[in-house]
Design a protein around this motif. Sequence first.
Motif, PDB file in Angstrom:
ATOM      1  N   PRO A 108       0.828  -1.206   0.000  1.00 51.83           N
ATOM      2  CA  PRO A 108       0.000   0.000   0.000  1.00 51.83           C
ATOM      3  C   PRO A 108       0.859   1.251   0.000  1.00 51.83           C
ATOM      4  N   GLY A 109       0.233   2.352  -0.298  1.00 55.36           N
ATOM      5  CA  GLY A 109       0.920   3.633  -0.248  1.00 55.36           C
ATOM      6  C   GLY A 109       0.894   4.344  -1.583  1.00 55.36           C
ATOM      7  N   TYR A 110       0.827   5.648  -1.512  1.00 51.95           N
ATOM      8  CA  TYR A 110       0.784   6.495  -2.697  1.00 51.95           C
ATOM      9  C   TYR A 110       2.201   6.856  -3.113  1.00 51.95           C
ATOM     10  N   ASN A 111       2.445   6.821  -4.426  1.00 57.13           N
ATOM     11  CA  ASN A 111       3.730   7.242  -4.968  1.00 57.13           C
ATOM     12  C   ASN A 111       3.444   8.064  -6.217  1.00 57.13           C
ATOM     13  N   ALA A 112       3.706   9.352  -6.169  1.00 60.70           N
ATOM     14  CA  ALA A 112       3.402  10.262  -7.274  1.00 60.70           C
ATOM     15  C   ALA A 112       4.267  10.014  -8.500  1.00 60.70           C
ATOM     16  N   GLU A 113       5.231   9.126  -8.378  1.00 65.93           N
ATOM     17  CA  GLU A 113       6.124   8.815  -9.502  1.00 65.93           C
ATOM     18  C   GLU A 113       5.900   7.409 -10.036  1.00 65.93           C
ATOM     19  N   ARG A 114       4.704   6.834  -9.785  1.00 67.86           N
ATOM     20  CA  ARG A 114       4.427   5.457 -10.192  1.00 67.86           C
ATOM     21  C   ARG A 114       3.023   5.336 -10.788  1.00 67.86           C
ATOM     22  N   VAL A 115       2.919   4.459 -11.791  1.00 67.28           N
ATOM     23  CA  VAL A 115       1.627   4.038 -12.325  1.00 67.28           C
ATOM     24  C   VAL A 115       1.637   2.514 -12.348  1.00 67.28           C
ATOM     25  N   ARG A 116       0.594   1.910 -11.790  1.00 66.97           N
ATOM     26  CA  ARG A 116       0.465   0.452 -11.821  1.00 66.97           C
ATOM     27  C   ARG A 116      -0.551   0.073 -12.878  1.00 66.97           C
ATOM     28  N   VAL A 117      -0.170  -0.889 -13.725  1.00 65.04           N
ATOM     29  CA  VAL A 117      -1.046  -1.411 -14.774  1.00 65.04           C
ATOM     30  C   VAL A 117      -1.360  -2.860 -14.416  1.00 65.04           C
ATOM     31  N   PHE A 118      -2.624  -3.132 -14.096  1.00 66.76           N
ATOM     32  CA  PHE A 118      -3.045  -4.491 -13.746  1.00 66.76           C
ATOM     33  C   PHE A 118      -3.632  -5.166 -14.976  1.00 66.76           C
ATOM     34  N   PHE A 119      -3.158  -6.391 -15.252  1.00 65.41           N
ATOM     35  CA  PHE A 119      -3.604  -7.111 -16.443  1.00 65.41           C
ATOM     36  C   PHE A 119      -4.170  -8.477 -16.085  1.00 65.41           C
ATOM     37  N   ASP A 120      -5.024  -8.982 -16.959  1.00 67.54           N
ATOM     38  CA  ASP A 120      -5.686 -10.281 -16.796  1.00 67.54           C
ATOM     39  C   ASP A 120      -4.692 -11.406 -17.040  1.00 67.54           C
ATOM     40  N   VAL A 121      -4.783 -12.434 -16.219  1.00 73.34           N
ATOM     41  CA  VAL A 121      -3.933 -13.609 -16.415  1.00 73.34           C
ATOM     42  C   VAL A 121      -4.756 -14.825 -16.829  1.00 73.34           C
ATOM     43  N   GLY A 122      -6.048 -14.613 -17.078  1.00 77.46           N
ATOM     44  CA  GLY A 122      -6.933 -15.720 -17.452  1.00 77.46           C
ATOM     45  C   GLY A 122      -7.145 -15.794 -18.947  1.00 77.46           C
ATOM     46  N   ILE A 123      -8.388 -15.942 -19.345  1.00 72.39           N
ATOM     47  CA  ILE A 123      -8.766 -16.097 -20.753  1.00 72.39           C
ATOM     48  C   ILE A 123      -8.268 -14.927 -21.598  1.00 72.39           C
ATOM     49  N   ALA A 124      -8.435 -13.714 -21.082  1.00 71.90           N
ATOM     50  CA  ALA A 124      -8.015 -12.518 -21.831  1.00 71.90           C
ATOM     51  C   ALA A 124      -6.617 -12.113 -21.387  1.00 71.90           C
ATOM     52  N   SER A 125      -5.734 -13.068 -21.317  1.00 73.05           N
ATOM     53  CA  SER A 125      -4.386 -12.862 -20.792  1.00 73.05           C
ATOM     54  C   SER A 125      -3.681 -11.657 -21.411  1.00 73.05           C
ATOM     55  N   GLY A 126      -3.159 -10.808 -20.533  1.00 75.81           N
ATOM     56  CA  GLY A 126      -2.394  -9.659 -20.978  1.00 75.81           C
ATOM     57  C   GLY A 126      -3.203  -8.404 -21.201  1.00 75.81           C
ATOM     58  N   ILE A 127      -4.514  -8.462 -20.986  1.00 74.23           N
ATOM     59  CA  ILE A 127      -5.397  -7.316 -21.218  1.00 74.23           C
ATOM     60  C   ILE A 127      -5.537  -6.504 -19.932  1.00 74.23           C
ATOM     61  N   VAL A 128      -5.448  -5.189 -20.050  1.00 77.48           N
ATOM     62  CA  VAL A 128      -5.586  -4.291 -18.901  1.00 77.48           C
ATOM     63  C   VAL A 128      -7.026  -4.384 -18.377  1.00 77.48           C
ATOM     64  N   VAL A 129      -7.145  -4.602 -17.043  1.00 76.19           N
ATOM     65  CA  VAL A 129      -8.460  -4.847 -16.452  1.00 76.19           C
ATOM     66  C   VAL A 129      -8.996  -3.707 -15.586  1.00 76.19           C
ATOM     67  N   SER A 130      -8.151  -2.726 -15.260  1.00 69.05           N
ATOM     68  CA  SER A 130      -8.622  -1.596 -14.465  1.00 69.05           C
ATOM     69  C   SER A 130      -7.873  -0.344 -14.891  1.00 69.05           C
ATOM     70  N   THR A 131      -8.441   0.791 -14.554  1.00 70.96           N
ATOM     71  CA  THR A 131      -7.859   2.070 -14.991  1.00 70.96           C
ATOM     72  C   THR A 131      -6.523   2.322 -14.303  1.00 70.96           C
ATOM     73  N   PRO A 132      -5.445   2.396 -15.079  1.00 71.82           N
ATOM     74  CA  PRO A 132      -4.154   2.746 -14.487  1.00 71.82           C
ATOM     75  C   PRO A 132      -4.201   4.197 -13.985  1.00 71.82           C
ATOM     76  N   ALA A 133      -3.535   4.435 -12.865  1.00 70.94           N
ATOM     77  CA  ALA A 133      -3.526   5.776 -12.270  1.00 70.94           C
ATOM     78  C   ALA A 133      -2.194   6.028 -11.586  1.00 70.94           C
ATOM     79  N   VAL A 134      -1.818   7.291 -11.549  1.00 69.75           N
ATOM     80  CA  VAL A 134      -0.646   7.674 -10.778  1.00 69.75           C
ATOM     81  C   VAL A 134      -0.934   7.349  -9.316  1.00 69.75           C
ATOM     82  N   GLY A 135       0.029   6.803  -8.649  1.00 73.72           N
ATOM     83  CA  GLY A 135      -0.153   6.507  -7.240  1.00 73.72           C
ATOM     84  C   GLY A 135       0.553   5.278  -6.863  1.00 73.72           C
TER      85      GLY A 135
END
Length: 72
Positions: free
Chosen positions: A45-72
């Motif tokens: 946990p924790g906010y970092n103004a110099e980071r963006v996390r990109v979460f992707f699917d590991v199932g059927i749609a493998s490699g597809i972004v599943v949530s809105t990436p945001a600074v933090g």
Amino acid sequence: MPWDMSKKYWPEVVGWPATQAVMKINADRPDVAIEVIPSGTTVAPGYNAERVRVFFDVGIASGIVVSTPAVG
């Protein structure tokens, strides 16, 4: 600086392949570090103004972004 420091969210990349999303985010904000993480992974946990996390699917749609990436 030529980029828009006010850009903090990338809803347009949801459903994109993670690689393309990273390229888009990097084009918009080359000043942030981008972490590409499998969906469901526990992250520190924790906010970092110099980071963006990109979460992707590991199932059927493998490699597809599943949530809105945001600074933090």
